[in-house]
Design a protein around this motif. Structure first.
Motif, PDB file in Angstrom:
ATOM      1  N   GLN A  72      -4.589  -7.883   1.944  1.00 44.07           N
ATOM      2  CA  GLN A  72      -4.917  -6.518   2.139  1.00 44.07           C
ATOM      3  C   GLN A  72      -5.708  -6.307   3.460  1.00 44.07           C
ATOM      4  O   GLN A  72      -5.808  -5.627   4.389  1.00 44.07           O
ATOM      5  CB  GLN A  72      -5.776  -5.688   0.979  1.00 44.07           C
ATOM      6  N   ARG A  73      -6.490  -7.202   3.447  1.00 38.61           N
ATOM      7  CA  ARG A  73      -7.469  -7.516   4.817  1.00 38.61           C
ATOM      8  C   ARG A  73      -6.623  -7.460   6.085  1.00 38.61           C
ATOM      9  O   ARG A  73      -6.891  -6.914   7.114  1.00 38.61           O
ATOM     10  CB  ARG A  73      -8.513  -8.726   4.608  1.00 38.61           C
ATOM     11  N   GLY A  74      -5.471  -8.465   6.158  1.00 38.73           N
ATOM     12  CA  GLY A  74      -4.781  -8.634   7.320  1.00 38.73           C
ATOM     13  C   GLY A  74      -4.017  -7.477   7.508  1.00 38.73           C
ATOM     14  O   GLY A  74      -3.983  -6.968   8.708  1.00 38.73           O
ATOM     15  N   PHE A  75      -3.356  -6.624   6.528  1.00 41.51           N
ATOM     16  CA  PHE A  75      -2.841  -5.426   6.874  1.00 41.51           C
ATOM     17  C   PHE A  75      -3.958  -4.287   7.369  1.00 41.51           C
ATOM     18  O   PHE A  75      -3.293  -3.518   8.181  1.00 41.51           O
ATOM     19  CB  PHE A  75      -1.885  -4.989   5.742  1.00 41.51           C
ATOM     20  N   LEU A  76      -4.886  -4.255   6.812  1.00 38.81           N
ATOM     21  CA  LEU A  76      -6.010  -3.511   7.226  1.00 38.81           C
ATOM     22  C   LEU A  76      -6.501  -3.401   8.934  1.00 38.81           C
ATOM     23  O   LEU A  76      -6.452  -2.380   9.417  1.00 38.81           O
ATOM     24  CB  LEU A  76      -7.255  -3.487   6.380  1.00 38.81           C
ATOM     25  N   LEU A  77      -6.119  -4.864   9.397  1.00 43.05           N
ATOM     26  CA  LEU A  77      -6.393  -5.036  10.722  1.00 43.05           C
ATOM     27  C   LEU A  77      -5.254  -4.550  11.416  1.00 43.05           C
ATOM     28  O   LEU A  77      -5.404  -3.792  12.620  1.00 43.05           O
ATOM     29  CB  LEU A  77      -6.573  -6.667  10.881  1.00 43.05           C
ATOM     30  N   THR A 183       0.039   1.395   5.011  1.00 41.92           N
ATOM     31  CA  THR A 183      -0.691   1.809   4.143  1.00 41.92           C
ATOM     32  C   THR A 183      -0.192   2.349   2.761  1.00 41.92           C
ATOM     33  O   THR A 183      -0.963   1.579   1.715  1.00 41.92           O
ATOM     34  CB  THR A 183      -1.372   3.202   4.817  1.00 41.92           C
ATOM     35  N   GLN A 184       0.908   2.761   2.534  1.00 42.21           N
ATOM     36  CA  GLN A 184       1.549   2.862   1.253  1.00 42.21           C
ATOM     37  C   GLN A 184       1.925   1.570   0.613  1.00 42.21           C
ATOM     38  O   GLN A 184       1.746   1.465  -0.788  1.00 42.21           O
ATOM     39  CB  GLN A 184       2.689   3.937   1.440  1.00 42.21           C
ATOM     40  N   HIS A 185       2.484   0.898   1.316  1.00 39.93           N
ATOM     41  CA  HIS A 185       3.012  -0.414   0.704  1.00 39.93           C
ATOM     42  C   HIS A 185       1.990  -1.458   0.619  1.00 39.93           C
ATOM     43  O   HIS A 185       2.234  -2.424  -0.295  1.00 39.93           O
ATOM     44  CB  HIS A 185       4.405  -0.756   1.480  1.00 39.93           C
ATOM     45  N   GLU A 186       1.075  -1.665   1.593  1.00 38.72           N
ATOM     46  CA  GLU A 186       0.173  -2.880   1.656  1.00 38.72           C
ATOM     47  C   GLU A 186      -1.226  -2.520   1.197  1.00 38.72           C
ATOM     48  O   GLU A 186      -1.935  -3.518   0.915  1.00 38.72           O
ATOM     49  CB  GLU A 186       0.481  -3.531   3.010  1.00 38.72           C
ATOM     50  N   ALA A 187      -1.618  -1.312   1.502  1.00 38.06           N
ATOM     51  CA  ALA A 187      -3.262  -1.046   1.188  1.00 38.06           C
ATOM     52  C   ALA A 187      -3.598   0.029   0.373  1.00 38.06           C
ATOM     53  O   ALA A 187      -4.782   0.674   0.439  1.00 38.06           O
ATOM     54  CB  ALA A 187      -3.780  -0.696   2.735  1.00 38.06           C
ATOM     55  N   ALA A 188      -2.343   0.520  -0.434  1.00 37.50           N
ATOM     56  CA  ALA A 188      -2.674   1.522  -1.494  1.00 37.50           C
ATOM     57  C   ALA A 188      -3.597   1.116  -2.280  1.00 37.50           C
ATOM     58  O   ALA A 188      -4.518   2.139  -2.936  1.00 37.50           O
ATOM     59  CB  ALA A 188      -1.354   2.135  -1.876  1.00 37.50           C
ATOM     60  N   GLY A 189      -3.841  -0.189  -2.647  1.00 36.25           N
ATOM     61  CA  GLY A 189      -4.879  -0.360  -3.508  1.00 36.25           C
ATOM     62  C   GLY A 189      -6.307  -0.290  -3.174  1.00 36.25           C
ATOM     63  O   GLY A 189      -7.124  -0.541  -4.096  1.00 36.25           O
ATOM     64  N   VAL A 190      -6.374  -0.193  -1.914  1.00 33.04           N
ATOM     65  CA  VAL A 190      -7.855  -0.109  -1.560  1.00 33.04           C
ATOM     66  C   VAL A 190      -8.321   1.249  -1.513  1.00 33.04           C
ATOM     67  O   VAL A 190      -7.720   2.258  -1.206  1.00 33.04           O
ATOM     68  CB  VAL A 190      -7.931  -0.769   0.162  1.00 33.04           C
ATOM     69  N   ASP A 191      -9.495   1.543  -1.971  1.00 31.47           N
ATOM     70  CA  ASP A 191     -10.118   2.749  -2.200  1.00 31.47           C
ATOM     71  C   ASP A 191      -9.925   3.885  -0.782  1.00 31.47           C
ATOM     72  O   ASP A 191     -10.385   3.103   0.089  1.00 31.47           O
ATOM     73  CB  ASP A 191     -11.408   2.590  -2.668  1.00 31.47           C
TER      74      ASP A 191
END
Length: 301
Positions: A72-77, A183-191
């Motif tokens: 998630q950290r990588g995809f948030l970048l 966001t939908q597929h890789e970071a949806a689990g982050v608040d």
């Protein structure tokens, strides 16, 4: 993007409508500031850091868990980089086009979202999206006066005037579509509050890198420009704060089709505050675009 419930309370409806108007007002205020010396990178830098600070304060006060996996950290970048490009390109479009037309062009992002979901995750576009594509593009062509009939310039003259702005707005739509898919597929689990704080902070840092490349900060040169900078920051930050604090309490999950009235709000505000007006046929095209995007959002899934 998560589907929104079809039944909204009156409070939720008007809060969503107010939020959409705030986002539209943000771009009108930005155009006012740009007209008085502010540049795009400086606007993105100020807006992003202030929003990150406000939403970050909410994260701290509400005790939001700070759990993020390495993936998630990588995809948030990556998402932050895409949002930075989107922000720079959309404001660059606002500089070159009437605000409403820049936002209408940007509103093609659902088509880009469907395209990237298919290319990256093999999700075939829904039939409704495929049917909406020609309608949306037809409405956009009318709104942009693609043939130059309303302006009297002809197609070549019209595109020489609007081409750069349309290219920036379309680029913003494309990269935003990609950001939504990731966001939908890789970071949806982050608040959502934490995700917004991180994204806005990283966007601000990226804008901070761009600023020296264009000769440093370019701040407004008149009082009206400072009002515009304050307005765009206040409207953007307030809209995001409402999205992640008040709307969930009102039972609004994800995004809502009502938010797509943003270009209409911008059209009215730009006419009232900036004197920007478009031809009746362009208004008709704008309504087709907004109506089509709202219909996509309201469809049953």
């Amino acid at each position: 993007m998560l589907p929104a419930p079809l039944a909204l309370s009156r409070a939720a409806f008007f809060t969503l409508l107010f939020t959409a108007c705030l986002f539209g007002a943000n771009h009108v205020a930005a155009r006012l500031a740009f007209n008085h010396g502010l540049d795009v990178a400086t606007a993105v830098l100020v807006r992003s850091f202030v929003t990150a600070a406000v939403v970050g304060g909410i994260v701290w006060l509400q005790g939001v868990p700070l759990r993020i996996t390495p993936r998630q950290r990588g995809f948030l970048l990556l998402i932050s980089a895409l949002v930075a490009v989107q922000s720079l390109c959309l404001y660059a479009a606002v500089v070159r086009l009437p605000v409403a037309l820049a936002l209408l062009t940007f509103n093609t992002y659902p088509l880009w979202t469907a395209l990237f979901a298919w290319l990256l995750y093999r999700h075939r576009p829904e039939r409704a999206v495929l049917l909406a594509m020609p309608v949306l593009l037809f409405g956009l062509a009318l709104a942009l006066d693609a043939l130059g009939a309303a302006s009297g310039l002809g197609a070549a003259g019209q595109w020489s005037r609007i081409g750069a702005g349309v290219a920036f707005a379309m680029t913003a739509a494309a990269v935003f579509g990609a950001a939504l898919v990731f966001t939908q597929h890789e970071a949806a689990g982050v608040d959502g509050r934490l995700r917004t704080t991180i994204t806005m902070a990283l966007v601000g840092l990226l804008a901070l890198v761009v600023v020296p490349l264009q000769g440093g900060l370019h701040l407004p040169q008149a009082a009206a420009g400072w009002w515009g900078l304050a307005g765009l920051t206040l409207c953007y930050g307030t809209a995001f704060t409402i999205m992640f604090t008040l709307l969930p309490r009102l039972g609004v999950v994800g995004s809502s089709p009502i938010m797509n009235v943003e270009p209409v709000a911008a059209l009215v505000l730009a006419w009232a505050l900036l004197g920007q007006a478009i031809a009746p046929v362009q208004v008709a095209g704008a309504l087709i675009v907004v109506g089509t995007v709202m219909a996509l959002g309201l469809r049953k899934r």
